[in-house]
Structure formats: structure tokens, C-alpha cells
Design a protein around this motif. Structure first.
Motif, mmCIF file in Angstrom:
data_model
loop_
_atom_site.group_PDB
_atom_site.id
_atom_site.type_symbol
_atom_site.label_atom_id
_atom_site.label_comp_id
_atom_site.label_asym_id
_atom_site.label_seq_id
_atom_site.Cartn_x
_atom_site.Cartn_y
_atom_site.Cartn_z
ATOM 1 N N TRP A 1 26.187 -55.248 -30.576
ATOM 2 C CA TRP A 1 26.188 -55.790 -29.213
ATOM 3 C C TRP A 1 25.731 -54.670 -28.295
ATOM 4 O O TRP A 1 26.402 -53.625 -28.196
ATOM 5 N N ARG B 1 22.783 -58.746 -31.205
ATOM 6 C CA ARG B 1 23.052 -59.490 -29.973
ATOM 7 C C ARG B 1 22.712 -58.577 -28.799
ATOM 8 O O ARG B 1 23.558 -57.810 -28.349
ATOM 9 N N THR C 1 21.683 -58.069 -24.970
ATOM 10 C CA THR C 1 21.620 -58.619 -23.614
ATOM 11 C C THR C 1 20.416 -57.985 -22.927
ATOM 12 O O THR C 1 20.172 -56.790 -23.102
ATOM 13 N N HIS D 1 29.066 -59.762 -20.370
ATOM 14 C CA HIS D 1 27.659 -60.096 -20.594
ATOM 15 C C HIS D 1 27.373 -60.681 -21.975
ATOM 16 O O HIS D 1 26.237 -61.036 -22.258
ATOM 17 N N SER D 2 28.367 -60.732 -22.861
ATOM 18 C CA SER D 2 28.081 -61.233 -24.215
ATOM 19 C C SER D 2 29.246 -62.088 -24.701
ATOM 20 O O SER D 2 30.258 -62.219 -24.013
#
Ligand code: ATP
Length: 296
Positions: free
Chosen positions: A57, A81, A83, A119-120
Motif C-alpha cells: 500500500w 495498491r 494511490t 486513502h486506501s
């Protein structure tokens, strides 16, 4: 059990020079090369090479560097993942002189803006028994929130507190494994004696403390037990950069694969010892096959 690494990713540009320029001086490098970097990326790749399932992430911009990071990591970790912010993707410029000394300048716009819980979907995806690994590059409060949430969900948490927190008084009560090097342990605890320093870190809340000591190996302190010194395998080191990341990532991967703490740390130290015999940060990390052989 999955390893979730929440951290920073960047493009490193490394310049090799005979000597560093002085202020105001321009100096031509002997060579330069780009590579993937960032402690989050390094640790996620090392964890994935143990064969553990890993989600990374992190945040990038929307530029060409972001595409390079995505392409470079896609073959390494099974879940990426990222962003995307309207910011330039983070970059580090690394200068290495003839004596192997380095100077690093890091642009951390995306890392500073990235708050994993906000944000995730990391808060939804982390499950009981998973391992959540963070470092010191993201916002301090966002890091503390994410570790707290992971802890609440029954995940095991690893914090490699590097770079050190600047603003907040450290509270490690959501940290199962705090990994710091010698200087960091001394700086956070204000004790120069390492056993006292490690004990102070458990008083600040960490369940287990691993102090890495370069060629001297590690000190492991588990709360309620006596500290144990574990010597590093003797090797001839050529480049120690990234050794700490290799150790953290491998340790997390081995825990996720069901290894005991002692055995995960032993494999992580053997892996880091191989890494220091090679040049580069991510490039020095042993391959998946090498790690499989080490873990047999
Ligand atoms: P870096 O910031 O360069 O990644 P660090 O300061 O976080 O490193 P170190 O304590 O230097 O971390 O190294 C991490 C681990 O790597 C050590 O605990 C040890 O297991 C291994 N290691 C480092 N240097 C050597 C060496 N010369 N020989 C064998 N093992 C080493």
C-alpha cells in the motif's frame, strides 16, 4: 496469512562520483542509474521473496515515474495498491563517493500526503493473523492510526521506526515488533547502553524489540524475557545499504509463513548477510529461489 506493507515507494537515481561536490560546485559523475526504491517497496519485495502473499500500500503521482514503479513492482508483490495523487512521484537522488560514503536527498510529497486508512482500503482488508509492516516515512499520526487499527483487528504489527519520528512522543503500544538500528534505539530511548535502550522501548509499549547492530547482528528483547544477542553470519560486506529493509521484509515474510520469531529472525539475518555482500539496495536482496533454499 498475508503481509501488508504500508509505506513509501520512489525512484532512486544513484550517481557515482570520485568525491562529493562542494556547495556551489558542479561535478560530473562517473556513472548514474535509476532504480526502484523507498523503504516500503524494499521491504515488500523482500517479504514477497520469502513466498508469502504480500500487498504493498503506497502512493505515487500520475506521471511516467509512477508507471515505472507500477511496472517494476508488478512482478514482485502479488497485490499492488497504489494511490495516485496529483503530485510528482517521490524521487531520491543518491550520491556515492569513491569511499562508498553516500549523500541522499529525498522528495517525499506522495509519502507525506499518504494516509493509508484514509486513502486506501487497508482498514477493510487487513484480517486477524495478518502482518502489517510500516516504516517512518509516512505521516506520523497516520502511521500510528494504521498500526492501532491493525492491532485492533488482530493483525501482528511491525514498525521499522526509520526515519525516526520527529514530532510526536513515540507510543509503541500498537507495535508487536519494533525494529530499529543502534543509533535509532539510543536516540528514542536516550540510553546509550543497548540493553537499557531496548528495555525502555518496551516501556514505551512495544511487545518485542529488535535492535539491529550491523556486522554485530541483532539484540532481541521480548517483553518479560531477558535480551538475547544474536551474532550475524560473518561475511565480507561490500555495500550495507538496504540491509535493514531486507531484514525487516524477510522477517515479516517468514512470520507470515508460520515461522517462529527466533527462526524468522535467523533467516532474516542470513538473508541480510547475503545482501551486504552485493551492491545496491533492492538489487542486493536475495532472489526468491535463494530465499527458498535458505528457508529449507
Ligand atoms: P540500512 O539503513 O543500511 O538499511 P540499518 O542501519 O537499518 O541499515 P544495520 O544494523 O546496519 O541496519 O543492518 C541490518 C542487519 O543486516 C543487521 O542486523 C545484520 O543482521 C545485517 N548486517 C548488516 N551489516 C552486516 C555485515 N557487515 N555482516 C553481516 N550482516 C550484516
Amino acid at each position: 496469512m498475508r503481509v501488508h506493507v504500508a509505506g513509501n515507494v520512489c525512484i532512486d537515481t544513484t550517481f557515482r562520483l570520485d568525491r562529493f561536490p562542494q556547495a556551489g560546485e558542479t561535478r560530473n559523475a562517473m556513472s548514474h542509474a535509476d532504480g526502484l526504491g523507498g523503504k516500503g517497496a524494499n521491504q515488500a519485495v523482500a517479504a514477497a521473496r520469502t513466498g508469502a502473499p504480500v500487498t504493498l500500500w503506497a502512493a505515487t503521482g500520475r506521471d511516467a515515474e509512477a508507471a515505472r514503479i507500477r511496472a517494476g513492482l508488478a512482478g514482485e508483490v502479488d497485490m499492488l495498491r497504489l494511490t495516485n495523487f496529483d503530485l510528482p512521484t517521490d524521487r531520491s537522488t543518491i550520491a556515492v563517493d569513491a569511499g562508498g560514503e553516500n549523500l541522499i536527498i529525498s522528495g517525499v510529497s506522495c509519502a507525506a500526503a499518504f494516509k493509508p486508512l484514509y486513502h486506501s482500503d487497508i482498514g477493510d482488508e487487513v484480517g486477524r493473523g495478518d502482518i502489517v509492516v510500516m516504516q517512518g516515512n509516512l505521516d506520523e499520526e497516520a502511521t500510528a492510526d494504521c498500526l492501532r487499527e491493525a492491532n485492533r483487528k488482530g493483525a501482528r504489527t511491525i514498525l521499522n521506526a526509520s526515519p525516526l519520528p520527529k514530532d510526536t512522543y513515540p507510543d509503541f503500544s500498537s507495535v508487536d515488533f519494533l525494529i530499529v538500528n543502534e543509533g535509532e534505539a539510543q536516540a528514542i530511548s536516550s540510553f546509550s547502553n543497548l540493553k537499557d535502550a531496548a528495555a525502555e522501548l518496551t516501556h514505551l509499549g512495544a511487545m518485542n524489540v529488535i535492535v539491529t547492530l550491523g556486522a554485530r547482528g541483532c539484540l532481541l528483547l521480548r517483553r518479560g524475557s531477558k535480551p538475547v544477542s544474536i551474532p550475524a553470519p560473518p561475511v565480507t560486506a561490500v555495500d550495507t545499504s538496504g540491509a535493514g529493509d531486507v531484514l525487516c521484509g524477510t522477517f515479516a515474510g517468514c512470520l507470515a509463513k508460520g515461522a517462529s520469531v527466533a527462526s524468522a529472525l535467523e533467516i532474516a539475518m542470513r538473508t541480510a548477510a547475503i545482501a551486504v555482500t552485493r551492491n545496491g539496495t533492492l538489487a542486493s536482496c536475495p532472489s526468491r529461489q535463494e530465499l527458498i533454499d535458505l528457508m529449507k
